[in-house]
Design a protein around this motif. Structure first.
Motif, PDB file in Angstrom:
ATOM      1  N   GLY A 194       0.254  -1.606  -0.313  1.00 17.15           N
ATOM      2  CA  GLY A 194      -0.076   0.173   0.298  1.00 17.15           C
ATOM      3  C   GLY A 194       0.769   1.574  -0.123  1.00 17.15           C
ATOM      4  N   VAL A 195       0.475   2.221  -0.785  1.00 14.00           N
ATOM      5  CA  VAL A 195       1.174   3.533  -0.339  1.00 14.00           C
ATOM      6  C   VAL A 195       0.995   4.488   0.151  1.00 14.00           C
ATOM      7  CG1 VAL A 195       1.147   5.846  -2.529  1.00 14.00           C
ATOM      8  CG2 VAL A 195       1.128   3.750  -3.346  1.00 14.00           C
ATOM      9  N   VAL A 196      -0.544   4.503   0.993  1.00 15.50           N
ATOM     10  CA  VAL A 196      -0.721   5.527   2.166  1.00 15.50           C
ATOM     11  C   VAL A 196      -0.220   4.849   2.956  1.00 15.50           C
ATOM     12  CG1 VAL A 196      -2.793   6.187   4.066  1.00 15.50           C
ATOM     13  CG2 VAL A 196      -2.635   5.203   0.724  1.00 15.50           C
ATOM     14  N   GLY A 197       0.511   5.802   3.859  1.00 14.99           N
ATOM     15  CA  GLY A 197       1.109   5.389   5.051  1.00 14.99           C
ATOM     16  C   GLY A 197       2.944   5.143   4.963  1.00 14.99           C
ATOM     17  N   ARG A 198       3.735   5.863   6.270  1.00 14.50           N
ATOM     18  CA  ARG A 198       5.116   5.385   6.135  1.00 14.50           C
ATOM     19  C   ARG A 198       6.307   4.378   6.130  1.00 14.50           C
ATOM     20  NH1 ARG A 198       6.800   8.185  11.378  1.00 14.50           N
ATOM     21  NH2 ARG A 198       5.400   6.581  11.915  1.00 14.50           N
ATOM     22  N   PRO A 199       6.285   4.004   5.367  1.00 13.76           N
ATOM     23  CA  PRO A 199       7.719   3.365   5.008  1.00 13.76           C
ATOM     24  C   PRO A 199       8.428   2.957   6.347  1.00 13.76           C
ATOM     25  CG  PRO A 199       8.739   4.929   4.128  1.00 13.76           C
ATOM     26  CD  PRO A 199       7.527   5.612   4.881  1.00 13.76           C
ATOM     27  N   VAL A 200       7.935   2.798   7.286  1.00 12.42           N
ATOM     28  CA  VAL A 200       8.641   2.048   8.636  1.00 12.42           C
ATOM     29  C   VAL A 200       8.547   0.988   8.596  1.00 12.42           C
ATOM     30  CG1 VAL A 200       9.314   4.585   9.434  1.00 12.42           C
ATOM     31  CG2 VAL A 200       7.145   3.497  10.049  1.00 12.42           C
ATOM     32  N   GLU A 201       9.092   0.136   9.972  1.00 16.77           N
ATOM     33  CA  GLU A 201       9.280  -0.810  10.656  1.00 16.77           C
ATOM     34  C   GLU A 201       8.394  -0.920  11.980  1.00 16.77           C
ATOM     35  OE1 GLU A 201      12.376  -2.863  11.249  1.00 16.77           O
ATOM     36  OE2 GLU A 201      13.203  -3.315   9.135  1.00 16.77           O
ATOM     37  N   ASN A 202       8.237   0.465  11.808  1.00 16.51           N
ATOM     38  CA  ASN A 202       7.233   0.400  14.102  1.00 16.51           C
ATOM     39  C   ASN A 202       7.175   1.824  13.893  1.00 16.51           C
ATOM     40  OD1 ASN A 202       8.376  -1.895  15.756  1.00 16.51           O
ATOM     41  ND2 ASN A 202      10.857  -0.782  15.632  1.00 16.51           N
ATOM     42  N   PHE A 203       5.931   1.521  14.471  1.00 13.44           N
ATOM     43  CA  PHE A 203       4.943   3.240  14.078  1.00 13.44           C
ATOM     44  C   PHE A 203       6.206   4.564  15.071  1.00 13.44           C
ATOM     45  CE2 PHE A 203       2.462   6.057  16.287  1.00 13.44           C
ATOM     46  CZ  PHE A 203       1.124   6.375  15.315  1.00 13.44           C
ATOM     47  N   ASN A 204       6.495   3.891  15.944  1.00 13.70           N
ATOM     48  CA  ASN A 204       7.736   5.099  16.747  1.00 13.70           C
ATOM     49  C   ASN A 204       8.614   5.531  15.992  1.00 13.70           C
ATOM     50  OD1 ASN A 204       5.437   5.419  19.181  1.00 13.70           O
ATOM     51  ND2 ASN A 204       6.380   3.783  19.862  1.00 13.70           N
ATOM     52  N   ASP A 205       8.797   4.947  15.231  1.00 12.75           N
ATOM     53  CA  ASP A 205      10.178   5.148  14.195  1.00 12.75           C
ATOM     54  C   ASP A 205      10.323   7.162  13.831  1.00 12.75           C
ATOM     55  OD1 ASP A 205      11.638   2.894  14.952  1.00 12.75           O
ATOM     56  OD2 ASP A 205      11.661   1.869  13.233  1.00 12.75           O
ATOM     57  N   THR A 206      11.067   7.676  13.162  1.00 15.25           N
ATOM     58  CA  THR A 206      10.451   8.775  12.516  1.00 15.25           C
ATOM     59  C   THR A 206      11.542   9.169  11.297  1.00 15.25           C
ATOM     60  OG1 THR A 206      11.653  10.243  15.257  1.00 15.25           O
ATOM     61  CG2 THR A 206      11.610  11.350  12.754  1.00 15.25           C
ATOM     62  N   ILE A 207      10.586   8.787  10.566  1.00 13.70           N
ATOM     63  CA  ILE A 207      11.521   9.291   9.330  1.00 13.70           C
ATOM     64  C   ILE A 207      11.977  10.740   8.880  1.00 13.70           C
ATOM     65  CG2 ILE A 207       9.071  10.148   8.015  1.00 13.70           C
ATOM     66  CD1 ILE A 207      10.048   7.809   5.396  1.00 13.70           C
ATOM     67  N   ARG A 208      13.763  10.218   8.512  1.00 15.48           N
ATOM     68  CA  ARG A 208      14.164  11.495   8.102  1.00 15.48           C
ATOM     69  C   ARG A 208      14.091  12.123   6.940  1.00 15.48           C
ATOM     70  NH1 ARG A 208      18.102  13.049  12.148  1.00 15.48           N
ATOM     71  NH2 ARG A 208      19.742  13.552  10.272  1.00 15.48           N
ATOM     72  N   VAL A 209      13.846  13.556   6.218  1.00 10.35           N
ATOM     73  CA  VAL A 209      13.469  14.335   5.185  1.00 10.35           C
ATOM     74  C   VAL A 209      14.144  15.149   4.802  1.00 10.35           C
ATOM     75  CG1 VAL A 209      11.952  14.899   3.204  1.00 10.35           C
ATOM     76  CG2 VAL A 209      10.977  13.071   4.917  1.00 10.35           C
ATOM     77  N   SER A 210      15.341  15.295   4.443  1.00 12.29           N
ATOM     78  CA  SER A 210      16.170  15.947   3.254  1.00 12.29           C
ATOM     79  C   SER A 210      15.064  17.195   2.201  1.00 12.29           C
ATOM     80  CB  SER A 210      17.994  16.054   3.585  1.00 12.29           C
ATOM     81  OG  SER A 210      18.339  14.792   4.471  1.00 12.29           O
ATOM     82  N   PHE A 211      15.414  18.830   2.920  1.00 11.18           N
ATOM     83  CA  PHE A 211      14.378  19.818   1.533  1.00 11.18           C
ATOM     84  C   PHE A 211      15.279  20.374   1.932  1.00 11.18           C
ATOM     85  CE2 PHE A 211      11.360  22.795   0.805  1.00 11.18           C
ATOM     86  CZ  PHE A 211      10.965  22.364  -0.087  1.00 11.18           C
ATOM     87  N   GLY A 212      15.332  21.170   0.467  1.00 11.36           N
ATOM     88  CA  GLY A 212      15.708  22.539   0.280  1.00 11.36           C
ATOM     89  C   GLY A 212      15.287  22.678  -1.517  1.00 11.36           C
ATOM     90  N   ILE A 213      15.624  24.227  -1.565  1.00  3.88           N
ATOM     91  CA  ILE A 213      15.106  24.467  -2.830  1.00  3.88           C
ATOM     92  C   ILE A 213      16.336  25.085  -3.796  1.00  3.88           C
ATOM     93  CG2 ILE A 213      12.575  24.818  -2.326  1.00  3.88           C
ATOM     94  CD1 ILE A 213      13.638  28.190  -1.777  1.00  3.88           C
ATOM     95  N   ALA A 214      16.319  25.168  -4.916  1.00  3.35           N
ATOM     96  CA  ALA A 214      16.793  26.034  -5.912  1.00  3.35           C
ATOM     97  C   ALA A 214      16.522  26.961  -6.918  1.00  3.35           C
ATOM     98  CB  ALA A 214      18.248  25.244  -6.618  1.00  3.35           C
ATOM     99  N   LEU A 215      16.488  28.102  -6.558  1.00  5.45           N
ATOM    100  CA  LEU A 215      15.884  29.440  -6.894  1.00  5.45           C
ATOM    101  C   LEU A 215      16.471  29.041  -8.887  1.00  5.45           C
ATOM    102  CD1 LEU A 215      14.086  31.890  -7.180  1.00  5.45           C
ATOM    103  CD2 LEU A 215      15.987  32.739  -5.647  1.00  5.45           C
ATOM    104  N   ILE A 216      16.177  29.235  -9.267  1.00  4.00           N
ATOM    105  CA  ILE A 216      15.929  29.510 -10.779  1.00  4.00           C
ATOM    106  C   ILE A 216      15.495  30.723 -11.607  1.00  4.00           C
ATOM    107  CG2 ILE A 216      15.644  28.754 -12.507  1.00  4.00           C
ATOM    108  CD1 ILE A 216      16.757  26.425 -10.662  1.00  4.00           C
ATOM    109  N   GLN A 217      14.488  31.253 -11.121  1.00  5.17           N
ATOM    110  CA  GLN A 217      14.085  32.884 -11.564  1.00  5.17           C
ATOM    111  C   GLN A 217      13.296  33.081 -10.556  1.00  5.17           C
ATOM    112  OE1 GLN A 217      12.495  32.520 -15.428  1.00  5.17           O
ATOM    113  NE2 GLN A 217      13.103  34.492 -15.748  1.00  5.17           N
TER     114      GLN A 217
END
Length: 488
Positions: A41-64
């Motif tokens: 299933g696509v819905v739901g975080r891809p972790v083994e345990n519910f208490n696990d925290t998924i770490r997401v790195s985010f950034g933007i590159a300004l083009i114009q």
């Protein structure tokens, strides 16, 4: 039975053909991973345990920087959004698939973080273009879609067109709290400007970023967000020709307005023309600035100051022209006003060389004219005329004799001293004295009227000069207040 056998053959035949077609290990890997993801299933975080925290790195590159709408206070930017997270459902062993270490999969068939722009100011439902995600064999996912962001931005137009704007773009998860999904910077605490295309209107000065953790009234859990700040300055080349240069030229022309004679009708015409020109510039400024701004531009206040001073100068010129042409029906200027203007401001502003001066008593000083007193009369032996009957008679007789002698050439006859001639001569002299007295009274009345007009005229000149220095100071102060901000 025959019909049923034909139907089964049609169903089995495509699978037999697929099995006979040779496919690459990459395609087999993608089919295997997507089938596995579809089963889970696509819905739901891809972790083994519910208490696990998924770490997401985010950034933007300004083009114009596409647009900054000052009226609606909306910033439109073209950016590349950069996501990176680890999905355990997308990990594999490269040895089983001919050492394939990276694949590309569609993001609509896998889980992806719901990181959105908080200060969203757009009517579109989607802000990103579709892009495939790059997946590594250890389950690391990298997704870089293109996006057109429209974010709300607080516009400060105090120093327009030399203003510097700061716009924030706040990104974070919309539903997951910090215990479930935590965000970090993709490539340093800044906006990437390596691929930035220079704007024709704005110059990017700085682009820092900061991570914030905030608790909202709806939920006790903390919600982290990444705030990217873009600090940029307006290019003034266009506005120099539209607003600044006409403003400088009109200001210079306004300085010449205060040096024109107050009684000149051309001064009023020039003043009204300059007033209309500043009003047109004010309308152009209103079209470029938000109508509900909390502050007005300083250049707009400068336009209004010019219009106020021009209005005062034109109003003063109207009064002076009225007094100049109808001065005989007006009373003279009060002594306190003459003391303040002529003895005070005129000396301060170096106007002592005017043609009209007023002393402490308020009497005019006529330069180049000397009055003859009694001592000078005796010293210079100035004769005094006494109008007695004998002298007038002698004068009359001698005049008659002179006239008769001129006509006949006979000097032997004595002058005629008859009472009739003496009475006629006295009457003529009285008429002459009456006419002279009336003529002198008219001259004195005309001089008095001229004096009153001249007093008001000189006071108007002093006021105009005072407005000139006030206007000059206003120009210097406005330049010092507006232009230094453009070099920050």
């Amino acid at each position: 039975m025959v019909h049923w056998g034909k139907s089964m053959l049609k169903m089995i035949l495509p699978w037999l053909l697929i099995g006979s077609i040779a496919v690459s290990d990459e395609k087999r890997l993608i089919s295997h991973l997507l089938k596995q993801y579809n089963d889970v299933g696509v819905v739901g975080r891809p972790v083994e345990n519910f208490n696990d925290t998924i770490r997401v790195s985010f950034g933007i590159a300004l083009i114009q920087i596409l647009d900054l709408d000052e009226k609606n206070q909306v910033l439109t930017t073209n950016c590349w959004s950069r996501y990176a997270w680890k999905d355990k459902l997308l990990a594999w062993n490269p040895k089983n698939y001919s050492d394939v270490k990276t694949i590309r999969v569609p993001t609509d068939q896998i889980w992806k973080p719901d990181i959105v722009l908080y200060n969203y100011a757009d009517t579109r439902l989607k802000e990103r273009r579709e892009a495939l995600a790059v997946v590594s064999n250890d389950g690391q996912v990298m997704w870089i879609p293109q996006a057109i962001f429209k974010s709300s931005c607080n516009i400060d137009i105090t120093y327009f067109p030399f203003d510097i704007q700061e716009c924030n773009m706040k990104f974070g998860s919309w539903t997951y709290d910090g215990f479930q999904l935590d965000v970090f910077f993709y490539d340093g605490e800044k906006v990437d400007l390596k691929d930035y295309v220079e704007s024709n209107e704005w110059v990017v000065m700085d682009s820092p970023a900061k991570k914030n953790v905030k608790t909202y009234p709806c939920c006790p859990e903390p919600f982290p967000d990444l705030t990217f700040t873009i600090r940029f300055r307006r290019k003034v080349a266009f506005y120099n020709y539209i607003l600044v240069l006409p403003c400088v030229l009109l200001s210079t022309l306004t300085l010449a307005l205060f040096w024109m004679p107050p009684e000149s009708p051309a001064k009023m015409q020039l003043g009204m023309n300059i007033f209309v020109a500043f009003f047109v510039l004010l309308l152009l400024l209103a079209e470029s600035t938000p109508p509900a701004a909390s502050s007005i531009p300083l250049i707009g206040a400068y336009f209004c100051l010019n219009m106020i001073l021009i209005t005062l100068s034109t109003f003063l010129s109207t009064i002076v022209i009225n007094l100049y042409f109808r001065g005989a029906k007006r009373r003279k200027a009060p002594n306190w006003l003459k003391r303040v203007m002529l003895d005070g401001f005129a000396k301060i502003m170096c106007m002592t060389d005017e043609t009209y001066h007023v002393d402490q008593r308020g009497a005019p000083k006529m330069e180049g004219v000397k009055l003859i007193n009694n001592k000078e009369k005796k010293k210079n032996k100035v004769p005094e005329l006494k109008y007695n009957k004998y002298q007038m008679c002698e004068c009359g007789v001698s005049m008659q004799n002179n006239s008769s002698s001129n006509n006949t050439g006979d000097w032997s006859n004595p002058p005629d001293k008859s009472p009739v001639n003496i009475t006629a001569l006295e009457s003529e002299i009285r008429d002459i004295r009456r006419c002279a007295r009336s003529f002198m009274n008219r001259i004195a009345e005309k001089d008095a009227n001229t004096k009153k007009c001249e007093e008001w005229r000189v006071i108007a000149l002093v006021l105009d000069r005072l407005f000139f220095y006030m206007y000059l100071i206003a120009i210097v102060v406005s330049i010092c207040a507006i232009f230094p901000r453009s070099h920050e």
